[in-house]
Design an enzyme around this catalytic site. Structure first.
Site, PDB file in Angstrom:
ATOM      1  N   TYR A  86      14.591  32.258   3.503  1.00 32.67           N
ATOM      2  CA  TYR A  86      13.351  32.980   3.837  1.00 32.67           C
ATOM      3  C   TYR A  86      13.328  33.429   5.293  1.00 32.67           C
ATOM      4  O   TYR A  86      13.811  32.711   6.183  1.00 32.67           O
ATOM      5  CB  TYR A  86      12.153  32.047   3.650  1.00 32.67           C
ATOM      6  N   LYS A 123       0.845  -1.202   0.000  1.00 36.62           N
ATOM      7  CA  LYS A 123       0.000   0.000   0.000  1.00 36.62           C
ATOM      8  C   LYS A 123       0.878   1.249   0.000  1.00 36.62           C
ATOM      9  O   LYS A 123       2.070   1.163   0.314  1.00 36.62           O
ATOM     10  CB  LYS A 123      -0.901  -0.018   1.224  1.00 36.62           C
TER      11      LYS A 123
HETATM   12  C1  LIG Z   1      -0.135  -1.586   6.889  1.00 36.56           C
HETATM   13  C2  LIG Z   1      -0.744  -2.777   7.413  1.00 36.56           C
HETATM   14  C3  LIG Z   1       0.051  -3.893   7.737  1.00 36.56           C
HETATM   15  C4  LIG Z   1       1.548  -3.889   7.709  1.00 36.56           C
HETATM   16  O1  LIG Z   1       2.047  -3.303   8.883  1.00 36.56           O
HETATM   17  P1  LIG Z   1       3.594  -3.099   9.151  1.00 36.56           P
HETATM   18  O2  LIG Z   1       3.673  -2.601  10.521  1.00 36.56           O
HETATM   19  O3  LIG Z   1       4.075  -2.135   8.145  1.00 36.56           O
HETATM   20  O4  LIG Z   1       4.212  -4.451   8.969  1.00 36.56           O
HETATM   21  C5  LIG Z   1      -0.605  -5.055   8.108  1.00 36.56           C
HETATM   22  N1  LIG Z   1      -1.952  -5.098   8.181  1.00 36.56           N
HETATM   23  C6  LIG Z   1      -2.732  -4.038   7.909  1.00 36.56           C
HETATM   24  C7  LIG Z   1      -4.215  -4.171   8.030  1.00 36.56           C
HETATM   25  C8  LIG Z   1      -2.155  -2.845   7.524  1.00 36.56           C
HETATM   26  O5  LIG Z   1      -2.934  -1.782   7.265  1.00 36.56           O
END
Ligand SMILES: *Cc1c(COP(=O)(O)O)cnc(C)c1O
Length: 822
Positions: free
Chosen positions: A717, A490
């Protein structure tokens, strides 16, 4: 490559075959179905490993036209092909290699050691090619699988075969020795790699030496006292003649005196009282060692001093990395600076094929220099290699290629040199393509790659694919063999690039991918990713896409469940559509409460268009040891809830709750699958993980300008910084719009140039930041590390008052991603 008939192969493997195919010839071996390019003369070995089983791909390959298979089990109901059944497919592959080796009359040189194997092999080939017809292992094919594939390349005309052998555990070398039966050996050196699997250095040296048990002659360096001692006693025991050299005046066949300059070394050798010398275009110690190993071997094989001096002076660096970048017009550019010859062309075309996804494949190829082949014959062989792949267009550059007509299925464009191509490149627009650049050095293909790359400012996120594979394997080793693995890609794969990472994971056979939104899944499908994909935030507006692209939604509430069910029902699918139930165990984000299970089950029992393939929950604090009790409570609640579901549904589904932290810290909570996220990218949830994981990326910017600021003058700035004395300031090409937060202003943030740290002065701008480089030799054009070797992501995230997740996902899309792989 070898050519054997099916009946010959069956005989070697002491097995039967389908007599209809007795005389069919096999010319290529396929071990990984994803490397399939064409079915012509292919024999597929269905290998079983810890994380994969080649038998699962047989159907798919039969559909693509593959006819010959070596299997441990014959799958039912497949006709019109030949199965050769064996007890152990890997052993069969090795046996076949042994057979080919035995038939060959080539002198076999085997190389092992911790470092330098590939370079020694490549250089030795460059030297020996002047006098012999040489076969060598492609890239660093040196494993239990790589060596047999390399041996398969041996042909009757080859006079010398040079092969690498590498081991990572005890008892592997015997098998490599049996296949190769080398007459000559080179022991490069011994380092600390893979130390973990060996009891100690001595065991590691002795294991490696097993490669040379039946060798006649062995090249080694006299100077490492411990190594030399082991080698000598080994040689004595096994009657192996030693071919020694030394650079520190120890007694040896050849003594070397080395002088190094900025861009090369002069090596003067003393061989039995006679002195002569040559140069190599490298100045580092490792290169000198590699060159000396080659020299000692080449002298033994009768290469003259003149040829040696000439080839050593032009040794080319062995670039083992293939570089992949996104280019303009949605192109993907694969740059292979590896030696330009037939074998490396074949290997690179495989890469192209495997990384292109649904893009059209384009090859830009230059003349091959110094192959030793007649030009006409070379053109023919190049055509043969190219025609095995589905290419859309081939752009051939150089006088040889344009003169001796290539016979190619794809569209062919000929240019006499790189300049001519560049001038004419607007004749057609290359877009949505994967472009492989494969050019010999003098053709300067870097000019082409620069033009094809996106015009963006010089800030890049380098992503090392091999590190990601290392991390994947690190977590896999923690799982039971049956536990599945979902990789979370993701948010643009935590900033690392969706398609490229997903493709790598698909290749390494993870079971599932997880994305946040349907769009991300659709993009992956369009690029050719076929793994099952879970969509975490499945919104009603995207339900049609989910069904059309076979993306599996997380179902977290009644309303969503009902409307998804309606959409699926309207589609009139033949099979129930897979869904994943999200359970609330303590995170209080999305998910069904325990009290809602009964109603949910009722709903599910009333429909036959949906099938629960998994039920899952998410740990709120798996990386926090202080919250251990809370986490154990979540796990218990999850068990309870899934039991209720199991009872109500009456069929099996996958249960999963662990993210990266859960995998490491709660081995009892792996259930049927784990969801690996940040750990894949190298971020650890505890000290041990941080030590073993490799951060997969580094963020680099460039010094745009260096200038003087006098006392009393301000920088940036708001004039928040005023110099007290005359300072040098470097302007660096990264700003808050790239992800380098404004809170890093005025000394909070630091960057590093050649390993040295420099603080931020003034406020961080949108696209730039100024740093203090007073009294340094920093210059315009220098690379600036924002995080990587010197400054870790952890440190940067602390300075930004956040966590590594946010640093990685906050790197903006305009920062170019560049991928490296071994
Ligand atoms: C992002 C996510 C993960 C992965 O988590 P990490 O801490 O990056 O390993 C697993 N399950 C769900 C539902 C997530 O949203």
């Amino acid at each position: 490559m070898a050519h054997l008939t099916i009946s010959e192969i069956a005989r070697v493997l002491e097995s039967g075959h389908n007599p209809q195919f007795s005389n069919a010839t096999v010319s290529r071996l396929l071990l990984d179905s994803r490397q399939f390019s064409s079915a012509d003369g292919v024999l597929f070995f269905a290998l079983r490993g810890k994380n994969h089983d080649g038998h699962g791909y047989i159907h798919h390959l039969v559909q693509k036209g593959v006819k010959y298979f070596v299997v441990e089990e014959i799958p039912p109901q497949i006709e019109g092909v030949s199965f050769i059944k064996v007890e152990d497919s890997l052993a069969a592959l090795q046996r076949l290699a042994h057979f080919i080796r035995e038939k060959s009359t080539a002198k076999i040189v085997a190389i092992t050691g911790s470092n330098g194997k590939t370079v020694v092999k490549e250089w030795l080939a460059q030297i020996l090619q002047k006098q012999y017809s040489v076969c060598r292992s492609p890239k660093s094919y040196n494993s239990q699988i790589g060596v047999p594939l390399s041996i398969w390349e041996l042909e009757p005309h080859h006079q010398v075969g040079i092969f690498e052998a590498g081991i990572s555990e005890p008892c592997e070398m015997e098998k490599l020795e049996a296949m190769l039966s080398p007459e000559f050996g080179i022991f490069t050196n011994i380092g600390s790699a893979h130390e973990a699997n060996f009891e100690n250095r001595q065991q590691k040296i002795n294991e490696k030496l097993k490669l040379f048990t039946d060798c006649k002659k062995l090249v080694y360096e006299e100077d490492g006292s411990e190594r030399a001692k082991h080698i000598k006693s080994f040689a004595e025991k096994n009657s192996v003649e030693l071919l020694s050299w030394s650079r520190y005046e120890r007694p040896a066949d050849i003594n070397a005196r080395i002088e190094t300059f900025a861009d090369g070394s002069k090596i003067t050798v003393n061989q039995g009282g006679e002195e002569w010398g040559f140069t190599i275009p490298f100045a580092d110690e490792a290169s000198v060692q590699n060159a000396m190993h080659c020299l000692r071997m080449a002298v033994e094989l009768g290469i003259s001093k003149e040829i040696l001096a000439e080839t050593f002076s032009r040794l080319s660096p062995v670039e083992m990395r293939l570089q992949m970048k996104s280019g303009s017009s949605n192109n993907l550019i694969i740059n292979d600076a590896y030696n330009s010859d037939l074998e490396s062309l074949r290997v690179a075309l495989h890469y192209l094929d495997h990384h292109a996804g649904k893009r059209e494949r384009v090859l830009v190829l230059s003349d091959m220099l110094q192959t030793g082949l007649d030009e006409k014959q070379l053109s023919q062989e190049i055509s043969e290699v190219i025609n095995r792949f589905e290419l859309h267009r081939v752009i051939a550059i150089g006088p040889q290629l344009s003169l001796h007509g290539l016979q190619i299925k794809a569209q062919l464009d000929l240019y006499s040199d790189t300049e001519e191509f560049l001038e004419n490149r607007f004749r057609y627009h290359i877009k949505d393509s994967a472009i492989l650049l494969k050019g010999a050095r003098p053709f300067a293909f870097e000019k082409i790659s620069q033009l094809l790359e996106e015009q963006s400012h010089e800030t890049v996120l380098n992503i090392y694919m091999n590190r990601m594979v290392h991390n994947l394997n690190y977590f896999r080793a923690k799982l039971k063999p049956k536990t599945k693995l979902m990789a979370m890609v993701k948010a643009f794969s935590y900033g690392s690039g969706s398609y490229e990472v997903a493709n790598l994971l698909q290749f390494h056979k993870v079971d599932y991918l997880g994305v946040a939104y349907a769009d991300e899944g659709v993009a992956l499908r369009k690029a050719g990713i076929s793994l099952p994909i879970l969509v975490l935030n499945a919104e009603p507006s995207a339900f049609h896409d989910l069904v059309n692209f076979r993306l599996e939604p997380e179902i977290y509430g009644f309303h969503q469940l009902k409307s998804f069910q309606e959409v699926v029902a309207r589609e009139g699918l033949n099979e129930p559509f897979p869904i994943h139930l999200k359970l609330e165990t303590g995170m209080h984000r999305l998910g069904f409460e325990e009290s809602q299970l009964k109603d949910m089950l009722e709903l599910l029992q009333q429909t036959n268009v949906l099938k629960v393939v998994s039920a899952f929950s998410h740990l709120a604090a798996s990386d926090d040891a202080a919250e251990r009790d809370f986490t154990l409570g979540q796990i218990q609640k999850f068990e309870r809830m899934t039991e209720v579901l199991q009872h109500g549904l009456g069929y099996e589904f996958i249960r999963h709750i662990s993210n990266s932290g859960g995998i490491s810290n709660y081995p009892e909570a792996h259930f049927d699958m784990v969801r690996l996220g940040v750990g894949l990218y190298g971020i650890g949830s505890n000290e041990n993980d941080r030590q073993h994981l490799q951060v997969a990326s580094e963020l680099l910017a460039t010094v745009s300008q260096v200038k003087q600021v006098e006392a009393g003058e301000s920088v940036g700035y708001g004039r928040s910084f005023v110099a007290d004395y005359t300072m040098s300031i470097a302007v660096v090409s990264i700003g808050y719009a790239d992800g380098f937060r404004r809170s890093l202003s005025n000394g909070v943030g630091e960057v590093s140039i050649r390993g040295k740290r420099y603080p931020v002065v003034g406020r961080v701008c949108m696209d730039m930041v100024m740093i203090d480089v007073t009294d340094s030799d920093v210059q315009e054009g220098d690379k600036v590390e924002v995080f990587g070797q010197t400054i870790s992501v952890y440190e940067l995230s602390q300075k930004m008052d956040t966590i590594p997740y946010e640093v990685l996902t906050g790197i903006s899309h305009r920062v170019k991603r560049v991928y490296f792989m071994e």
